[in-house]
Design a protein around this motif. Structure first.
Motif, short mmCIF file in Angstrom:
data_model
loop_
_atom_site.label_atom_id
_atom_site.label_comp_id
_atom_site.label_asym_id
_atom_site.label_seq_id
_atom_site.Cartn_x
_atom_site.Cartn_y
_atom_site.Cartn_z
N ASN A 50 46.37 -125.42 27.07
CA ASN A 50 47.60 -124.82 28.61
C ASN A 50 46.92 -123.60 29.11
O ASN A 50 46.19 -122.86 28.96
N THR A 51 45.66 -124.17 30.22
CA THR A 51 44.66 -122.99 30.41
C THR A 51 44.99 -123.01 32.31
O THR A 51 45.04 -124.16 33.05
N SER A 52 45.09 -121.80 32.52
CA SER A 52 45.20 -121.68 33.89
C SER A 52 44.05 -119.97 34.65
O SER A 52 43.65 -119.74 34.35
N VAL A 53 44.00 -120.39 36.10
CA VAL A 53 42.69 -119.47 36.38
C VAL A 53 43.36 -118.73 37.58
O VAL A 53 43.85 -118.83 38.16
N LEU A 109 45.37 -120.18 27.54
CA LEU A 109 44.27 -119.41 27.89
C LEU A 109 44.33 -118.75 29.23
O LEU A 109 44.83 -119.68 29.95
N ILE A 110 44.22 -117.81 29.75
CA ILE A 110 43.79 -117.19 30.58
C ILE A 110 42.29 -116.83 31.16
O ILE A 110 42.24 -116.15 30.90
N ILE A 111 41.99 -117.14 32.79
CA ILE A 111 40.82 -116.89 33.49
C ILE A 111 41.57 -116.45 34.28
O ILE A 111 41.96 -116.94 35.06
N LEU A 124 35.52 -109.76 35.48
CA LEU A 124 36.05 -110.87 34.34
C LEU A 124 37.07 -110.94 33.07
O LEU A 124 36.59 -109.71 31.89
N ARG A 125 38.12 -111.32 32.97
CA ARG A 125 39.33 -111.21 31.71
C ARG A 125 38.89 -113.03 31.60
O ARG A 125 39.58 -113.36 32.24
N VAL A 126 38.97 -113.11 30.03
CA VAL A 126 39.18 -114.38 29.29
C VAL A 126 39.87 -114.47 28.12
O VAL A 126 39.56 -113.49 27.26
N LEU A 127 41.85 -114.60 27.73
CA LEU A 127 41.84 -113.62 27.15
C LEU A 127 42.93 -115.75 26.52
O LEU A 127 43.36 -116.33 26.67
N ASP A 128 43.14 -115.37 24.97
CA ASP A 128 43.62 -116.58 24.96
C ASP A 128 44.56 -116.08 23.62
O ASP A 128 44.75 -114.68 23.46
N ASP A 129 45.54 -117.36 23.16
CA ASP A 129 46.87 -116.47 22.35
C ASP A 129 46.01 -117.25 21.02
O ASP A 129 47.43 -116.77 20.68
N GLY A 130 45.13 -116.84 20.76
CA GLY A 130 45.03 -117.32 19.22
C GLY A 130 45.29 -116.58 18.09
O GLY A 130 45.72 -115.53 18.06
N CYS A 131 44.19 -116.95 16.97
CA CYS A 131 44.53 -116.65 15.65
C CYS A 131 44.00 -114.96 15.87
O CYS A 131 44.07 -113.60 14.21
N GLY A 132 43.18 -114.76 16.71
CA GLY A 132 41.87 -113.40 17.04
C GLY A 132 40.98 -113.83 15.88
O GLY A 132 40.69 -115.27 14.78
N LEU A 133 39.51 -112.57 15.79
CA LEU A 133 38.23 -113.07 14.84
C LEU A 133 38.89 -111.68 13.31
O LEU A 133 39.68 -111.29 13.51
N SER A 134 38.39 -112.79 12.81
CA SER A 134 38.27 -111.24 10.90
C SER A 134 38.04 -110.26 11.52
O SER A 134 37.21 -110.40 12.70
N CYS A 135 37.91 -109.33 11.02
CA CYS A 135 38.09 -108.35 10.90
C CYS A 135 36.34 -107.36 11.43
O CYS A 135 35.46 -107.34 11.66
#
Length: 379
Positions: A247-250, A287-289, A300-311
């Motif tokens: 689901n992507t929005s701009v 995902l939001i742009i 500019l911000r690009v944001l997702d609701d995923g699991c994130g990156l490992s430390c």
């Protein structure tokens, strides 16, 4: 009769003490000024002082060398007899003198045409202190480095386009052929384990073809030449959503199309890389742009609701050392225009923030977007 030279009253004694104090204070001031002149003479920056009528009252050895073959004639001379009063550096000096404020700026020399100066003016009680350094070579080196970085990024884009075309025109066709052959094999294999293996192979080929189409699209997004940034990003995000199911929005103002073309292209590439990383690593569903144009800054911000990156991956990416997540390339594109890039990641998602100063587009402030109101808002 008493000694006439000796103090005869308490008042005379106080006057003598006051006189000796003033003499000592004057001597200390002279010593301090001498130490200051010695320090200023030893610094590599050029330095000179002006009175309020713009006459030179002092200068150090570096400034004497800058003036030329007859530096001794400079003291007491009006500055406008030495350099062009209409030059950029002269205007800055007048601005500092008349406004009584400290100013630092890179300007062109009025004494040596073609030379660029890092100029600092500082008001003083007597007039103005001026420090400057010739940064012509540094500016040329920076420009050459920027040009090299731009050429590298252009070559990278061209290589990605070539790879995308090869994948689309060759590899994808081989996968289509493999899928057709598997379909033909099914008529020769009866039900049971053989049919199950063929079905699994066909599913794997179909999944490979789907991923290949997605990566091909991400490698070479639509061009900006005809659509402009806002419409291009909208179309790119829509295609990304169709291919990935995210689901992507701009959120992007139409004034983004008024940005310089190179800046639009850099922002599109940052979005492209961020979406690629989301697809490959995030296991996200949304995902939001989001692009905001402020009075003096673009963000500019690009944001997702995923699991994130490992430390470990996150620290390497923030340091620019991890090529696999594309942070190095995104940061390089922003640095070309005096901007920066940050990566914020945790277990609830990843946020890429690219910021650019808007000195090149001061008339874009009217295109600001309203604040995000979604519960999945960008902060």
């Amino acid at each position: 009769m008493g000694d006439l030279s000796s103090p005869r009253t308490a008042s005379e004694k106080r006057q003598q003490r006051d006189l000796r104090g003033r003499i000592r204070a004057a001597e200390e001031v002279d010593h301090a000024n001498e130490r200051l002149r010695s320090v200023l003479a030893s610094v590599s920056d050029c330095y000179f002082t002006l009175d309020r009528s713009y006459h030179v009252t002092d200068l150090n050895e570096a400034a004497r060398d800058w003036v030329g073959p007859k530096p001794d004639r400079v003291l007491g001379t009006c500055l406008w007899d030495l350099c062009n009063p209409d030059a950029e550096c002269s205007r800055l000096i007048r601005e500092g003198m008349e406004g009584r404020r400290r100013i630092r700026r890179e300007v062109m020399s009025g004494l040596r045409p073609g030379r660029c100066l890092d100029l600092l003016v500082c008001p003083s009680t007597e007039g103005l202190s001026v420090f400057f350094t010739d940064v012509t070579e540094q500016r040329a080196a920076t420009a050459a480095l920027d040009e090299l970085a731009g050429r590298f990024l252009t070559l990278q884009d061209e290589e990605r386009q070539r790879i995308a075309e090869e994948l689309h025109d060759s590899t994808a066709q081989h996968l289509v052929a493999a899928d057709l052959h598997l379909m033909r094999l099914k008529q020769y294999v009866g039900s049971g384990d053989g049919q199950k293996v063929l079905d699994e192979a066909a599913d794997a080929v179909e999944e490979a073809a789907r991923e290949l189409r997605t990566f091909t699209y991400l490698l070479h997004p639509p061009g900006l030449e005809n659509g402009g940034l806002a419409r291009t990003v909208q179309a790119f995000a829509a295609g990304f959503a169709r291919r990935t199911g995210l689901n992507t929005s701009v959120r992007m103002p139409d004034t983004a199309d008024s940005l310089p073309f190179d800046v639009q292209r850099a922002l599109l590439r940052v979005i492209q890389e961020a979406l690629t990383n989301t697809y490959r690593h995030a296991a996200a569903s949304r995902l939001i742009i989001d692009l905001r144009v402020g009075a003096d800054t673009l963000k500019l911000r690009v944001l997702d609701d995923g699991c994130g990156l490992s430390c470990g991956v996150r620290k390497a990416a923030e340091g620019g050392a991890l090529l696999g997540v594309g942070v190095t390339g995104m940061r390089a594109r922003m640095l070309r225009f005096g901007g920066n890039l940050r990566l914020l990641s945790h277990a609830r998602g990843t946020l890429v923030v690219a910021t650019l100063p808007l000195g090149f587009a001061s008339d874009l402030g009217s295109g600001r977007e309203p604040a995000a109101t979604s519960p999945f808002a960008v902060h």
